[in-house]
Design an enzyme around this catalytic site. Structure first.
Site: not given
Length: 301
Positions: A170, A273
């Site tokens: 992330h 991501e």
């Protein structure tokens, strides 16, 4: 954790030391001939990566992050595992899984050269607090700090039944001005717009962010580029083991609802991501393993 003992076991003179960081959390501080970096053992999370020729960090880290056990650190590169997004079974387990909210184990540190350092962290099934995840497993996170930042997360199925996961790095990237950033590599890709109940759309041209965005791109290319004209650099993201990519920025209204972000922080980062997300479900058989990899490098704009 005993910081002194960790340094005796894993410290590398002139290149790597374990320090007591924010909130007293043990962190790995790296300074080599290529870059500096900071890695939190809590969460197995890279918090900082700054090549020596860069005036600004590659990663964004909120100044209002919580550094408390049980809470995720806002920024850097959190590890989302064994699910990405909300609990897929609706059991009120934390968003993005549980490994970003707990301590990992420092397993190994290595000097590859004066310009490259490697760190390995472990997380395994001896962790029992997450009693709604019962499959035996082990995670190995390999982090390379050199001319580029390299991540490799390997999931081992140590049990006798298969299990399925979604996962992601992330990554929060620091940018000069979100309104001037462009993301290349997703042109013509289909994506699901999570802000519109997952409506499927097609990306027209390069990605530019002018409002809140939360998208899952499918059949994404393995090489994406963030072009930042303000900081005069290009962030290259290579992820060979994925077919999905996520682009997220909370913009102003949602940022104000997030206690670990300052109101204007949304201007200073973009999340792009690499992961196995949504329909890119990974099934791992007993005795087998699967690795998610990403390489982050910089080039002048």
């Amino acid at each position: 954790m005993d910081i002194q003992q960790l340094n005796r076991d894993f410290g590398i003179a002139g290149q790597l030391e374990i320090i007591s960081g924010q909130g007293g959390l043990p962190m790995i501080k790296i300074d080599n001939d290529s870059a500096s970096a900071l890695i939190s053992i809590y969460g197995g999370q890279v918090l900082s990566f700054q090549p020596l020729d860069q005036a600004e960090d590659v990663l964004f880290l909120s100044q209002q992050s919580a550094y408390t056990e049980g809470k995720a650190i806002r920024g850097g590169i959190p590890v989302c595992w064994p699910w990405f997004g909300p609990d897929p079974k609706g059991l009120q387990r934390p968003n993005h899984g549980f490994v970003r909210n707990h301590f990992w184990q420092l397993a190994n540190t290595t000097t590859i050269s004066a310009s490259e350092t490697k760190v390995s962290l472990l997380f395994n099934e001896t962790y029992k607090k997450e009693n709604t995840w019962r499959q035996p497993f082990m995670l190995l996170l390999d982090i390379g700090i050199g001319p580029s930042l390299q991540l490799k997360l390997t999931t081992f199925n140590t049990g006798d039944t298969p299990f399925s996961i979604t996962q992601a790095f992330h990554s929060y990237f620091r940018v000069g001005d979100i309104k001037r950033v462009k993301i290349f590599g997703l042109e013509d890709c289909e994506y699901f717009d999570k802000l519109e109940q997952g409506t499927q759309k097609t990306q027209k041209g390069v990605v530019a962010v002018t409002k809140e965005v939360d998208r899952v791109y499918v059949e994404a290319r393995r090489d994406l580029v963030i072009v930042d004209p303000v900081l005069q650099r290009r962030i290259h993201i290579n992820s060979p083991d994925t077919s999905t990519a996520v682009v997220w920025n909370p913009w102003s209204k949602t940022s104000k609802k997030m206690p670990d972000l300052a109101n204007l922080d949304y201007r200073r980062f973009i999340c792009v991501e690499a992961g196995n997300v949504a329909f890119d479900l990974i099934k791992i058989q007993p005795g087998s393993q699967f690795s998610l990899q990403a390489n982050y490098s910089l080039r002048p704009d």
